[in-house]
Scaffold this motif. Sequence first.
Motif, PDB file in Angstrom:
ATOM      1  N   PHE A 273      26.419 -33.795  73.787  1.00 12.32           N
ATOM      2  CA  PHE A 273      27.915 -33.763  73.911  1.00 12.32           C
ATOM      3  C   PHE A 273      28.321 -35.141  74.411  1.00 12.32           C
ATOM      4  CE2 PHE A 273      26.129 -29.550  74.761  1.00 12.32           C
ATOM      5  CZ  PHE A 273      27.127 -28.814  73.945  1.00 12.32           C
ATOM      6  N   ASN A 274      29.365 -35.681  73.671  1.00 16.72           N
ATOM      7  CA  ASN A 274      29.634 -37.011  73.751  1.00 16.72           C
ATOM      8  C   ASN A 274      28.494 -37.953  74.159  1.00 16.72           C
ATOM      9  OD1 ASN A 274      32.390 -35.983  73.877  1.00 16.72           O
ATOM     10  ND2 ASN A 274      32.049 -35.244  75.944  1.00 16.72           N
ATOM     11  N   ASN A 275      27.606 -38.111  73.222  1.00 14.66           N
ATOM     12  CA  ASN A 275      26.436 -38.733  73.182  1.00 14.66           C
ATOM     13  C   ASN A 275      25.592 -38.794  74.549  1.00 14.66           C
ATOM     14  OD1 ASN A 275      26.997 -40.177  70.525  1.00 14.66           O
ATOM     15  ND2 ASN A 275      28.465 -41.590  71.664  1.00 14.66           N
ATOM     16  N   GLN A 276      25.681 -37.608  75.237  1.00 12.49           N
ATOM     17  CA  GLN A 276      25.051 -37.182  76.320  1.00 12.49           C
ATOM     18  C   GLN A 276      23.813 -36.076  75.958  1.00 12.49           C
ATOM     19  OE1 GLN A 276      27.113 -36.681  79.974  1.00 12.49           O
ATOM     20  NE2 GLN A 276      25.402 -36.380  81.109  1.00 12.49           N
ATOM     21  N   ARG A 277      22.816 -36.338  76.243  1.00 14.63           N
ATOM     22  CA  ARG A 277      21.550 -35.252  76.071  1.00 14.63           C
ATOM     23  C   ARG A 277      21.645 -34.149  76.982  1.00 14.63           C
ATOM     24  NH1 ARG A 277      16.444 -35.566  72.999  1.00 14.63           N
ATOM     25  NH2 ARG A 277      15.153 -34.250  73.844  1.00 14.63           N
ATOM     26  N   VAL A 278      21.649 -32.834  76.507  1.00 13.24           N
ATOM     27  CA  VAL A 278      21.504 -31.867  77.401  1.00 13.24           C
ATOM     28  C   VAL A 278      20.278 -30.898  77.069  1.00 13.24           C
ATOM     29  CG1 VAL A 278      22.746 -29.663  78.139  1.00 13.24           C
ATOM     30  CG2 VAL A 278      24.059 -31.558  77.725  1.00 13.24           C
ATOM     31  N   GLU A 279      19.628 -30.613  78.101  1.00 14.35           N
ATOM     32  CA  GLU A 279      18.347 -30.150  77.901  1.00 14.35           C
ATOM     33  C   GLU A 279      18.626 -28.648  77.753  1.00 14.35           C
ATOM     34  OE1 GLU A 279      15.446 -31.206  77.052  1.00 14.35           O
ATOM     35  OE2 GLU A 279      16.046 -33.279  77.123  1.00 14.35           O
ATOM     36  N   VAL A 280      18.139 -27.977  76.683  1.00 12.74           N
ATOM     37  CA  VAL A 280      18.407 -26.280  76.490  1.00 12.74           C
ATOM     38  C   VAL A 280      17.067 -25.827  76.385  1.00 12.74           C
ATOM     39  CG1 VAL A 280      19.572 -24.433  75.297  1.00 12.74           C
ATOM     40  CG2 VAL A 280      20.705 -26.809  75.609  1.00 12.74           C
ATOM     41  N   THR A 281      16.728 -24.720  76.791  1.00 13.08           N
ATOM     42  CA  THR A 281      15.572 -24.038  76.758  1.00 13.08           C
ATOM     43  C   THR A 281      15.316 -23.887  75.220  1.00 13.08           C
ATOM     44  OG1 THR A 281      15.872 -22.873  78.666  1.00 13.08           O
ATOM     45  CG2 THR A 281      14.385 -21.906  77.087  1.00 13.08           C
ATOM     46  N   LYS A 282      13.909 -24.270  74.845  1.00 12.79           N
ATOM     47  CA  LYS A 282      13.401 -24.092  73.477  1.00 12.79           C
ATOM     48  C   LYS A 282      13.005 -22.633  73.130  1.00 12.79           C
ATOM     49  CE  LYS A 282      12.120 -28.436  71.769  1.00 12.79           C
ATOM     50  NZ  LYS A 282      10.909 -29.384  71.359  1.00 12.79           N
ATOM     51  N   LEU A 283      13.441 -21.837  72.386  1.00  9.62           N
ATOM     52  CA  LEU A 283      12.985 -20.555  72.063  1.00  9.62           C
ATOM     53  C   LEU A 283      12.024 -20.542  70.775  1.00  9.62           C
ATOM     54  CD1 LEU A 283      16.564 -19.350  71.928  1.00  9.62           C
ATOM     55  CD2 LEU A 283      15.228 -19.165  73.861  1.00  9.62           C
ATOM     56  N   ILE A 284      10.651 -20.548  71.127  1.00  5.20           N
ATOM     57  CA  ILE A 284       9.522 -20.592  70.407  1.00  5.20           C
ATOM     58  C   ILE A 284       9.043 -19.620  69.704  1.00  5.20           C
ATOM     59  CG2 ILE A 284       7.541 -21.937  69.725  1.00  5.20           C
ATOM     60  CD1 ILE A 284       8.499 -24.265  71.846  1.00  5.20           C
ATOM     61  N   TYR A 285       9.169 -18.758  68.680  1.00  5.34           N
ATOM     62  CA  TYR A 285       8.717 -17.868  68.140  1.00  5.34           C
ATOM     63  C   TYR A 285       8.184 -17.947  66.969  1.00  5.34           C
ATOM     64  CZ  TYR A 285      11.352 -15.550  71.801  1.00  5.34           C
ATOM     65  OH  TYR A 285      11.823 -14.906  73.080  1.00  5.34           O
ATOM     66  N   GLY A 286       8.149 -19.163  66.413  1.00  2.00           N
ATOM     67  CA  GLY A 286       7.348 -19.635  65.094  1.00  2.00           C
ATOM     68  C   GLY A 286       7.510 -21.057  64.755  1.00  2.00           C
ATOM     69  N   PRO A 287       7.515 -21.709  63.641  1.00  2.00           N
ATOM     70  CA  PRO A 287       7.490 -22.946  63.222  1.00  2.00           C
ATOM     71  C   PRO A 287       8.927 -23.354  63.253  1.00  2.00           C
ATOM     72  CG  PRO A 287       7.219 -21.615  61.298  1.00  2.00           C
ATOM     73  CD  PRO A 287       7.152 -20.782  62.463  1.00  2.00           C
ATOM     74  N   LYS A 288       9.247 -24.716  63.224  1.00  2.00           N
ATOM     75  CA  LYS A 288      10.724 -25.122  63.123  1.00  2.00           C
ATOM     76  C   LYS A 288      11.315 -24.666  62.004  1.00  2.00           C
ATOM     77  CE  LYS A 288       9.720 -29.101  66.273  1.00  2.00           C
ATOM     78  NZ  LYS A 288       9.463 -30.347  66.426  1.00  2.00           N
ATOM     79  N   PRO A 289      12.495 -24.330  61.872  1.00  2.00           N
ATOM     80  CA  PRO A 289      13.251 -23.844  60.644  1.00  2.00           C
ATOM     81  C   PRO A 289      13.380 -24.792  59.658  1.00  2.00           C
ATOM     82  CG  PRO A 289      14.775 -24.041  62.394  1.00  2.00           C
ATOM     83  CD  PRO A 289      13.531 -24.557  62.790  1.00  2.00           C
ATOM     84  N   ASP A 290      13.663 -24.333  58.494  1.00  2.00           N
ATOM     85  CA  ASP A 290      14.021 -25.295  57.368  1.00  2.00           C
ATOM     86  C   ASP A 290      15.420 -24.663  56.649  1.00  2.00           C
ATOM     87  OD1 ASP A 290      12.683 -23.298  55.900  1.00  2.00           O
ATOM     88  OD2 ASP A 290      10.944 -24.423  55.212  1.00  2.00           O
ATOM     89  N   SER A 291      15.496 -25.182  55.497  1.00  2.00           N
ATOM     90  CA  SER A 291      16.405 -24.450  54.663  1.00  2.00           C
ATOM     91  C   SER A 291      16.257 -23.041  54.364  1.00  2.00           C
ATOM     92  CB  SER A 291      16.926 -25.201  53.463  1.00  2.00           C
ATOM     93  OG  SER A 291      15.879 -25.333  52.578  1.00  2.00           O
ATOM     94  N   ARG A 292      15.092 -22.617  54.161  1.00  2.00           N
ATOM     95  CA  ARG A 292      14.932 -21.250  53.756  1.00  2.00           C
ATOM     96  C   ARG A 292      14.935 -20.322  55.248  1.00  2.00           C
ATOM     97  NH1 ARG A 292       8.724 -22.102  51.956  1.00  2.00           N
ATOM     98  NH2 ARG A 292       8.973 -23.530  53.797  1.00  2.00           N
ATOM     99  N   ALA A 293      15.040 -20.919  56.224  1.00  2.00           N
ATOM    100  CA  ALA A 293      15.169 -20.078  57.319  1.00  2.00           C
ATOM    101  C   ALA A 293      16.676 -19.728  57.310  1.00  2.00           C
ATOM    102  CB  ALA A 293      14.859 -20.749  58.752  1.00  2.00           C
ATOM    103  N   ILE A 294      17.571 -20.469  56.981  1.00  2.00           N
ATOM    104  CA  ILE A 294      19.126 -20.216  56.779  1.00  2.00           C
ATOM    105  C   ILE A 294      19.338 -19.214  55.815  1.00  2.00           C
ATOM    106  CG2 ILE A 294      21.363 -21.409  56.079  1.00  2.00           C
ATOM    107  CD1 ILE A 294      20.314 -23.996  56.802  1.00  2.00           C
ATOM    108  N   THR A 295      18.642 -19.105  54.711  1.00  2.00           N
ATOM    109  CA  THR A 295      18.775 -18.049  53.670  1.00  2.00           C
ATOM    110  C   THR A 295      18.404 -16.631  54.447  1.00  2.00           C
ATOM    111  OG1 THR A 295      18.303 -19.640  51.770  1.00  2.00           O
ATOM    112  CG2 THR A 295      18.109 -17.026  51.408  1.00  2.00           C
ATOM    113  N   ALA A 296      17.329 -16.689  55.192  1.00  2.00           N
ATOM    114  CA  ALA A 296      16.881 -15.491  56.017  1.00  2.00           C
ATOM    115  C   ALA A 296      18.028 -14.981  56.987  1.00  2.00           C
ATOM    116  CB  ALA A 296      15.643 -15.663  56.587  1.00  2.00           C
ATOM    117  N   ALA A 297      18.613 -16.237  57.621  1.00  2.00           N
ATOM    118  CA  ALA A 297      19.525 -15.874  58.804  1.00  2.00           C
ATOM    119  C   ALA A 297      20.765 -15.499  58.205  1.00  2.00           C
ATOM    120  CB  ALA A 297      19.949 -17.255  59.573  1.00  2.00           C
TER     121      ALA A 297
END
Length: 327
Positions: A273-297
């Motif tokens: 936000f405004n070039n300031q990094r904010v740490e947010v909890t990672k929700l890891i339930y599998g690999p990092k998403p790609d464009s195919r994950a957008i289709t599934a979503a």
Amino acid sequence: MVPEFAQQLLNESSLYQGIMMLLVSLLLARLASPPREFQPIVWFGLLAKELAKKVVHSNRSPSQQIIAGAMAAILLILPFWAIIYFLLQLAAFPWFFEFVILYICLHDDNFKLVAGEVKQALNREDKTCARHLLSLWLYRDTKQLSSVGICKATIEKLVTTPVYGTVSTILFFSIGGAPLVLAARMIKTLELCWPAINPKFKHFGQPINLLSAALFFIPSWLWNFTLAIQGGPKSILLLFKPLSNDGPLYNCIKTCATTASVLKVELGGPMKFNNQRVEVTKLIYGPKPDSRAITAAIKLASTASTIWLSFLVLIPLIWAALRYLQT
């Protein structure tokens, strides 16, 4: 028997009229939503941003910023809501204006079209186009998003918009009519414009963010359940487990966690936000998403929305059938 049944339907015409308004507004918002630059809720958000520029002072004490945030929210919401409420009371055909309010409050429901465009841009390796598309919808920095970041942001926006769109509109309209839907939508807009996760609004946005969290608690849970049933028992059980969040206040994290569990991908993670990094909890339930994950979503969100629309259609049919059996 038939005349008595017809008379009962006439006596309860307001119920069927309200459901018809909901159905038409929900379908029209998906099929014929106006451009964002012509949407009143977007104008309201722009006004909130301009007001924030004048009244947000990070050098002041947290208590002063909290009071300023509460007063700013009241100043923005109360006058506009009161004017529209009284216009509804004076209108000769209030159902028409109620329909317009519902339609306006549902403008984010067509984001799945934008999600499809983002996916196509990623398939063309055109990250600049994908970032631009997201920048029109998100209140966070998008200029430096990687392909994974674009996918995460798209999926998270896709699965969270129905909470304050389809679900809350159906529930709040059933409870308090169009005025309550409008008030809830204005509160949510301020939350999106002044997110407490943004360091700039950590204190200023706290009142409206807490109010929004309380107001949308039930719609969020019901929507999360609609998502979770598509993922099986493990995803459903996740709804009843507390989610550890060591980062700042983020009202959408439970919905994102449910989605990540169903899709078996990773969501969450740092934001800017405004070039300031904010740490947010990672929700890891599998690999990092790609464009195919957008289709599934898109499929996941569409199926959940269809479930809600199906209930909306079935309720008057079941009610009418029960009335018919009673005659």
